[in-house]
Design a protein around this motif. Structure first.
Motif, PDB file in Angstrom:
ATOM      1  N   ILE A  44       0.860  -1.194   0.000  1.00 36.23           N
ATOM      2  CA  ILE A  44       0.000   0.000   0.000  1.00 36.23           C
ATOM      3  C   ILE A  44       0.891   1.237   0.000  1.00 36.23           C
ATOM      4  CG2 ILE A  44      -1.692   1.278   1.400  1.00 36.23           C
ATOM      5  CD1 ILE A  44      -2.995  -1.267   0.636  1.00 36.23           C
ATOM      6  N   GLN A  45       0.491   2.224  -0.789  1.00 35.81           N
ATOM      7  CA  GLN A  45       1.177   3.524  -0.765  1.00 35.81           C
ATOM      8  C   GLN A  45       0.332   4.435   0.125  1.00 35.81           C
ATOM      9  OE1 GLN A  45       3.641   4.913  -3.453  1.00 35.81           O
ATOM     10  NE2 GLN A  45       3.803   6.480  -1.845  1.00 35.81           N
ATOM     11  N   ILE A  46       0.891   4.803   1.275  1.00 31.61           N
ATOM     12  CA  ILE A  46       0.132   5.624   2.216  1.00 31.61           C
ATOM     13  C   ILE A  46       0.390   7.102   1.929  1.00 31.61           C
ATOM     14  CG2 ILE A  46      -0.188   6.225   4.656  1.00 31.61           C
ATOM     15  CD1 ILE A  46       0.693   3.263   5.249  1.00 31.61           C
ATOM     16  N   VAL A  47      -0.683   7.879   1.793  1.00 27.93           N
ATOM     17  CA  VAL A  47      -0.543   9.301   1.455  1.00 27.93           C
ATOM     18  C   VAL A  47      -0.891  10.191   2.651  1.00 27.93           C
ATOM     19  CG1 VAL A  47      -1.363  11.162  -0.073  1.00 27.93           C
ATOM     20  CG2 VAL A  47      -0.959   8.863  -1.001  1.00 27.93           C
ATOM     21  N   LYS A  48      -1.942   9.820   3.367  1.00 28.28           N
ATOM     22  CA  LYS A  48      -2.397  10.686   4.467  1.00 28.28           C
ATOM     23  C   LYS A  48      -2.804   9.855   5.684  1.00 28.28           C
ATOM     24  CE  LYS A  48      -5.855  14.173   5.285  1.00 28.28           C
ATOM     25  NZ  LYS A  48      -7.273  14.236   4.899  1.00 28.28           N
ATOM     26  N   VAL A  49      -2.291  10.266   6.835  1.00 29.40           N
ATOM     27  CA  VAL A  49      -2.616   9.556   8.084  1.00 29.40           C
ATOM     28  C   VAL A  49      -3.063  10.580   9.121  1.00 29.40           C
ATOM     29  CG1 VAL A  49      -1.756   7.991   9.881  1.00 29.40           C
ATOM     30  CG2 VAL A  49      -0.806   7.857   7.576  1.00 29.40           C
ATOM     31  N   ASP A  50      -4.167  10.295   9.793  1.00 25.90           N
ATOM     32  CA  ASP A  50      -4.619  11.137  10.913  1.00 25.90           C
ATOM     33  C   ASP A  50      -4.210  10.487  12.218  1.00 25.90           C
ATOM     34  OD1 ASP A  50      -5.761  12.943   9.270  1.00 25.90           O
ATOM     35  OD2 ASP A  50      -7.801  12.738  10.074  1.00 25.90           O
ATOM     36  N   TYR A  51      -3.817  11.318  13.178  1.00 27.79           N
ATOM     37  CA  TYR A  51      -3.452  10.794  14.493  1.00 27.79           C
ATOM     38  C   TYR A  51      -4.402  11.371  15.531  1.00 27.79           C
ATOM     39  CZ  TYR A  51       0.801   9.417  12.069  1.00 27.79           C
ATOM     40  OH  TYR A  51       1.684   8.865  11.177  1.00 27.79           O
ATOM     41  N   PRO A  52      -5.593  10.819  15.646  1.00 23.66           N
ATOM     42  CA  PRO A  52      -6.559  11.371  16.610  1.00 23.66           C
ATOM     43  C   PRO A  52      -6.057  11.157  18.032  1.00 23.66           C
ATOM     44  CG  PRO A  52      -7.503   9.525  15.353  1.00 23.66           C
ATOM     45  CD  PRO A  52      -6.052   9.558  15.055  1.00 23.66           C
ATOM     46  N   ARG A  53      -6.384  12.079  18.910  1.00 23.91           N
ATOM     47  CA  ARG A  53      -6.022  11.929  20.320  1.00 23.91           C
ATOM     48  C   ARG A  53      -6.648  10.674  20.908  1.00 23.91           C
ATOM     49  NH1 ARG A  53      -6.767  17.637  23.492  1.00 23.91           N
ATOM     50  NH2 ARG A  53      -5.647  18.943  21.985  1.00 23.91           N
ATOM     51  N   ARG A  54      -5.900  10.023  21.755  1.00 25.22           N
ATOM     52  CA  ARG A  54      -6.405   8.872  22.513  1.00 25.22           C
ATOM     53  C   ARG A  54      -6.883   7.705  21.660  1.00 25.22           C
ATOM     54  NH1 ARG A  54      -7.976  11.012  27.848  1.00 25.22           N
ATOM     55  NH2 ARG A  54      -7.605  13.240  27.684  1.00 25.22           N
ATOM     56  N   SER A  55      -6.581   7.715  20.358  1.00 25.41           N
ATOM     57  CA  SER A  55      -6.961   6.506  19.617  1.00 25.41           C
ATOM     58  C   SER A  55      -5.947   6.226  18.516  1.00 25.41           C
ATOM     59  CB  SER A  55      -8.383   6.608  19.075  1.00 25.41           C
ATOM     60  OG  SER A  55      -8.483   7.684  18.191  1.00 25.41           O
ATOM     61  N   ALA A  56      -6.145   5.098  17.855  1.00 27.55           N
ATOM     62  CA  ALA A  56      -5.155   4.615  16.887  1.00 27.55           C
ATOM     63  C   ALA A  56      -5.085   5.508  15.650  1.00 27.55           C
ATOM     64  CB  ALA A  56      -5.521   3.192  16.471  1.00 27.55           C
ATOM     65  N   ALA A  57      -3.920   5.560  15.036  1.00 29.45           N
ATOM     66  CA  ALA A  57      -3.725   6.289  13.791  1.00 29.45           C
ATOM     67  C   ALA A  57      -4.676   5.747  12.723  1.00 29.45           C
ATOM     68  CB  ALA A  57      -2.278   6.138  13.329  1.00 29.45           C
ATOM     69  N   VAL A  58      -5.265   6.654  11.929  1.00 31.98           N
ATOM     70  CA  VAL A  58      -6.181   6.252  10.859  1.00 31.98           C
ATOM     71  C   VAL A  58      -5.583   6.667   9.520  1.00 31.98           C
ATOM     72  CG1 VAL A  58      -8.567   6.310  10.025  1.00 31.98           C
ATOM     73  CG2 VAL A  58      -8.070   6.942  12.402  1.00 31.98           C
ATOM     74  N   ILE A  59      -5.477   5.697   8.617  1.00 33.94           N
ATOM     75  CA  ILE A  59      -5.027   6.007   7.258  1.00 33.94           C
ATOM     76  C   ILE A  59      -6.230   6.552   6.505  1.00 33.94           C
ATOM     77  CG2 ILE A  59      -4.093   5.034   5.128  1.00 33.94           C
ATOM     78  CD1 ILE A  59      -2.845   2.826   7.073  1.00 33.94           C
ATOM     79  N   LYS A  60      -6.096   7.797   5.990  1.00 34.12           N
ATOM     80  CA  LYS A  60      -7.223   8.482   5.342  1.00 34.12           C
ATOM     81  C   LYS A  60      -7.124   8.479   3.822  1.00 34.12           C
ATOM     82  CE  LYS A  60      -9.884  10.411   8.466  1.00 34.12           C
ATOM     83  NZ  LYS A  60     -11.269   9.891   8.610  1.00 34.12           N
TER      84      LYS A  60
END
Ligand SMILES: [Mg+2]
Ligand SMILES: [Mg+2]
Lengths: 196, 196
Positions: A44-60
């Motif tokens: 997978i080519q990852i372009v954007k990742v969100d790092y929400p507080r208190r929870s796991a990183a989400v690949i967007k």
């Protein structure tokens, strides 16, 4: 009574994909220290990742990339194993269009390093499974480029491959066929099966 | 003149991560038919995919999953290789906290199958690289659980490991150290290094 058992096995397998069955068989082999084989993750080519507080990183945002190898690899009793899993609904031959150029090239490279390379082929309608060595597969692939056949006849696979019969645990006891492939390879003096 | 060359090599390497250097070395080994080694893709759990018209599928929601194996594996001259790449800024020892339980367990399983298992360790500040075998690594890891040392001293790594010197092409010629590891393993009669 054998018939009933076979029916039972078939019933249990219903709805599982070939890959799921192989993955489950690999778990069995690992748990019993018989082999360490994993399916490679999809690249997978990852372009954007969100790092929400208190929870796991989400690949967007991400994209599928072309794999450069085969589905599975690992180690078995000192041997490097490398293989693809493929199925067809055909009844009389296995179409070469199921394979990609990069898979063939990867198998070719692994054979040069004396890996044990093959395809686990399933004829879905016939409910038959084979471990088919990479060497004749590559031969058929190369011949196809020069106006050769577009598929490998089942009778050729019966002769050059090693049939695998469904079991209960593991469901696909493919190491038995791999043993036969290794034995055949090593009996071919001077023409080591692992070598092109 | 040797000094100047080393400086040049260091300059070229500046800014590349250990993994990038290993990946590039693997490309060299593959192109020269010396080995087929790949970094495994990061396992991802895909939750949502969009299929826009006329363009590639976009992954819109996905999560990182825990890997169950090590960074790299592949085949070299009939041997199955399996390894992690790790670096430390420490100057006198390699901290065991750089490793995860699943990596140790995976190496343990691969050793049981006679794989050639190791870590490529980089001491960033010292600019020194080692191929350190999995057997003493696992021994140190297990000892740590019983109040053993939390790191492996550099002098131990110098003795039990095989140093790798940066080159131009490949940048990290680790197969030379792997040859030494294999030779050492096979010279240990009855105490095959690949076996626990
Ligand atoms: Mg497949
Ligand atoms: Mg790593």
């Amino acid at each position: 009574h054998k018939r009933a058992k076979v029916q039972q096995v078939r019933f249990d397998n219903r709805g599982m994909s070939l890959e799921e069955e192989i993955n489950e068989s690999n778990q069995f082999y690992l748990a019993h220290d018989l082999a360490v084989i994993y399916k490679k993750p999809i690249p997978i080519q990852i372009v954007k990742v969100d790092y929400p507080r208190r929870s796991a990183a989400v690949i967007k945002e991400a994209y599928f990339r072309q794999a450069s190898t085969t589905d599975y690899n690992g180690v078995y009793a000192g041997y490097y194993l490398d293989f693809e899993a493929k199925e067809t609904k055909n009844k009389t031959s296995f179409p070469l269009k199921n394979f990609h150029q990069h898979q063939i090239e990867h198998l070719r490279h692994c054979l040069k390093q004396n890996g044990i390379c093959f395809v686990i082929m399933r004829f879905v309608t016939l409910e038959r499974l084979f471990v088919y060595p990479a060497t004749p597969l590559i031969r058929a692939w190369d011949a196809q480029a020069k106006a050769g056949a577009k598929s490998i006849p089942l009778h050729t696979i019966e002769v050059e491959g090693f049939e695998v019969h469904y079991g209960l645990n593991p469901r696909i006891p493919y190491l038995t066929a791999v043993d036969q492939l290794i034995h055949y390879s090593e009996s071919q003096k001077g023409v080591h099966y692992g070598k092109q």
